[in-house]
Design a protein around this motif. Structure first.
Motif, PDB file in Angstrom:
ATOM      1  N   GLU A  63      -0.008  -7.210 -23.993  1.00 57.71           N
ATOM      2  CA  GLU A  63       0.820  -8.304 -23.492  1.00 57.71           C
ATOM      3  C   GLU A  63       1.147  -9.326 -24.571  1.00 57.71           C
ATOM      4  O   GLU A  63       2.316  -9.695 -24.741  1.00 57.71           O
ATOM      5  CB  GLU A  63       0.126  -8.965 -22.299  1.00 57.71           C
ATOM      6  N   PRO A  64       0.175  -9.834 -25.351  1.00 60.06           N
ATOM      7  CA  PRO A  64       0.516 -10.744 -26.451  1.00 60.06           C
ATOM      8  C   PRO A  64       1.405 -10.096 -27.520  1.00 60.06           C
ATOM      9  O   PRO A  64       2.277 -10.763 -28.094  1.00 60.06           O
ATOM     10  CB  PRO A  64      -0.849 -11.133 -27.032  1.00 60.06           C
ATOM     11  N   ALA A 120       3.706  -7.795 -27.030  1.00 63.08           N
ATOM     12  CA  ALA A 120       5.066  -7.743 -26.498  1.00 63.08           C
ATOM     13  C   ALA A 120       5.706  -9.127 -26.450  1.00 63.08           C
ATOM     14  O   ALA A 120       6.899  -9.286 -26.730  1.00 63.08           O
ATOM     15  CB  ALA A 120       5.042  -7.121 -25.103  1.00 63.08           C
ATOM     16  N   ARG A 121       4.939 -10.142 -26.104  1.00 64.57           N
ATOM     17  CA  ARG A 121       5.501 -11.496 -26.013  1.00 64.57           C
ATOM     18  C   ARG A 121       5.901 -12.035 -27.380  1.00 64.57           C
ATOM     19  O   ARG A 121       6.952 -12.674 -27.518  1.00 64.57           O
ATOM     20  CB  ARG A 121       4.490 -12.431 -25.346  1.00 64.57           C
ATOM     21  N   THR A 122       5.074 -11.797 -28.389  1.00 63.11           N
ATOM     22  CA  THR A 122       5.455 -12.241 -29.732  1.00 63.11           C
ATOM     23  C   THR A 122       6.646 -11.442 -30.256  1.00 63.11           C
ATOM     24  O   THR A 122       7.451 -11.961 -31.032  1.00 63.11           O
ATOM     25  CB  THR A 122       4.275 -12.106 -30.702  1.00 63.11           C
ATOM     26  N   GLU A 170       9.155 -10.555 -28.432  1.00 62.35           N
ATOM     27  CA  GLU A 170      10.321 -11.254 -27.874  1.00 62.35           C
ATOM     28  C   GLU A 170      10.662 -12.497 -28.676  1.00 62.35           C
ATOM     29  O   GLU A 170      11.844 -12.843 -28.827  1.00 62.35           O
ATOM     30  CB  GLU A 170      10.039 -11.657 -26.419  1.00 62.35           C
ATOM     31  N   ILE A 171       9.653 -13.176 -29.203  1.00 61.27           N
ATOM     32  CA  ILE A 171       9.886 -14.398 -29.971  1.00 61.27           C
ATOM     33  C   ILE A 171      10.503 -14.089 -31.334  1.00 61.27           C
ATOM     34  O   ILE A 171      11.424 -14.775 -31.792  1.00 61.27           O
ATOM     35  CB  ILE A 171       8.564 -15.178 -30.144  1.00 61.27           C
ATOM     36  N   ILE A 190       3.667  -5.665 -19.103  1.00 57.44           N
ATOM     37  CA  ILE A 190       4.854  -6.165 -19.787  1.00 57.44           C
ATOM     38  C   ILE A 190       6.073  -5.851 -18.936  1.00 57.44           C
ATOM     39  O   ILE A 190       6.041  -4.956 -18.093  1.00 57.44           O
ATOM     40  CB  ILE A 190       5.008  -5.561 -21.207  1.00 57.44           C
ATOM     41  N   ASN A 191       7.167  -6.588 -19.169  1.00 56.41           N
ATOM     42  CA  ASN A 191       8.392  -6.310 -18.421  1.00 56.41           C
ATOM     43  C   ASN A 191       9.302  -5.374 -19.199  1.00 56.41           C
ATOM     44  O   ASN A 191       9.009  -5.022 -20.348  1.00 56.41           O
ATOM     45  CB  ASN A 191       9.117  -7.609 -18.039  1.00 56.41           C
ATOM     46  N   GLN A 201      10.673  -6.679 -22.655  1.00 56.96           N
ATOM     47  CA  GLN A 201       9.673  -6.625 -23.727  1.00 56.96           C
ATOM     48  C   GLN A 201       9.485  -5.198 -24.223  1.00 56.96           C
ATOM     49  O   GLN A 201       9.346  -4.964 -25.433  1.00 56.96           O
ATOM     50  CB  GLN A 201       8.349  -7.194 -23.207  1.00 56.96           C
TER      51      GLN A 201
END
Length: 375
Positions: A139-140, A142-144, A146-147, A7-8, A11
């Motif tokens: 990873e998923p 963290a991405r969700t 962000e959303i 993750i970045n 995130q």
């Protein structure tokens, strides 16, 4: 590494904000008002200030052996057997924290939304989504995050800009009526809940792309989350008053009911509920993720996903046992939470740094060993 995702820093920051925002946004102000009354907002400021120092301590630990998560660090510095014992203690700490959060969800839903629904059904449905997220990986998750994070900000902004007409300045007077002792007592709640709990982010550190950015993201995320807690404390006292806030289990939810603009824009407590559900989902998911990954490492498993279902089943049972009622949970927090969190959130981290320092000075610093070896 059991977790292969990366993750970045942004995130990571979002996860920290949502973690601190979590259950504290509904429960924290009630505990603060019970301890410090109208000076609850001052307790929040003091608690956040000290909490940020603790987060800074965690960044120092995260910078040591950055390719390793917390459980790997413990085994690396303390040795194989002592490290595993301490890691097991941390696993129980993370797991009981997740069980408490799950119980918070069940209590809120059965009290305010679906009072006739058995609490264990609510917990099982919510936990199924959490298990799904943990099995997909970091990873998923963290991405969700962000959303969904902009929606949390949007809901929070609506509440903040709608409440000033309801302010009553007399609610925060007199300042320092009880002296400094109640303020310090109230601040311990903020320090323990949620700042000392954020030590579990050391389980995520190795999966952030750049360690320097991870340190900055951790601290700024804690700062933003702490600022939100202070703002909610100020608003709650100004609108509801210290007495009502202390007697209400969910004062922030009651706060949203006070919004009334031109007798048209009103009764939007669903906004607070939605904001809370998103943030507490991520706090529970992070706690459950840290627990499953940690236990997999203690047991020397190659992957952690096989543990999610059995641990989830145990968590539902533990959430019912650990807190028989909301009244008992609220009485438990101020009495036992601070000493318990102090052990895992401050004592063990300081002990880790001391032992690592001694190892380095005596020439037994474990950097020369291969990953996974004890001392």
């Amino acid at each position: 590494m059991i977790e292969r995702g990366k993750i970045n820093d942004n995130q990571f920051r979002v996860l920290v904000i949502l973690f601190i925002f979590g259950p504290a946004v509904l429960l924290e102000t009630s505990l603060l008002a019970a301890a410090a009354k109208q000076d609850a907002w001052i307790s929040a400021v003091v608690g956040v200030g000290i909490g940020l120092l603790i987060v800074w301590l965690y960044t120092k630990i995260g910078s040591k052996f950055p390719e390793r998560n917390l459980f790997e660090k413990l085994e690396y510095v303390f040795g194989k057997w002592i490290g595993k014992i301490v890691s097991l203690l941390f696993f129980f700490f993370f797991f009981q924290l997740a069980a408490h959060i799950l119980r918070n969800i069940g209590d809120f839903v059965t009290v305010h939304i679906m009072p006739e629904t058995p609490i264990h059904f609510v917990e099982i449905i919510f936990l199924c989504i959490v298990i799904m997220g943990v099995r997909l990986g970091l990873e998923p998750i963290a991405r969700t995050g962000e959303i969904l994070f902009p929606w949390v900000i949007f809901f929070f902004f609506i509440m903040i800009v709608s409440l000033p007409p309801e302010f009553k300045i007399e609610n925060i007077k007199p300042v320092f009526e009880g002296g400094i002792k109640p303020i310090l007592k109230g601040s311990t709640t903020v320090i323990a809940f949620p700042f000392m709990e954020s030590i579990l982010f050391l389980m995520i550190y190795p999966y952030v792309n750049k360690i320097k950015e991870a340190n900055k993201a951790f601290f700024t995320g804690a700062l933003i989350g702490g600022g939100v807690l202070i703002l909610i404390s100020v608003y709650t006292i100004l609108v509801l008053g210290a007495d009502f806030t202390a007697r209400n289990v969910y004062p922030s939810y009651a706060l949203a009911k006070k919004i009334n603009i031109a007798d048209f824009f009103q009764r939007i407590e669903a906004i607070v509920a939605g904001m809370w559900f998103i943030s507490i989902f991520y706090k529970l998911t992070i706690c459950f993720y840290a627990s499953t990954v940690g236990l997999a490492q203690i047991l020397n498993l190659k992957e952690y996903r096989s543990l999610t279902l059995p641990l989830g089943m145990i968590m539902v049972v533990l959430s019912i046992i650990i807190s028989p009622s909301m009244a008992e949970f609220m009485s438990y927090l101020p009495k036992y939470e601070f000493p318990f969190n102090l052990t895992f959130g401050l004592f063990f981290p300081l002990l880790f740094l001391v032992v690592a320092k001694i190892r380095k000075k005596t020439g037994k610093e474990p950097m020369n060993q291969t990953k996974g070896d004890g001392l």
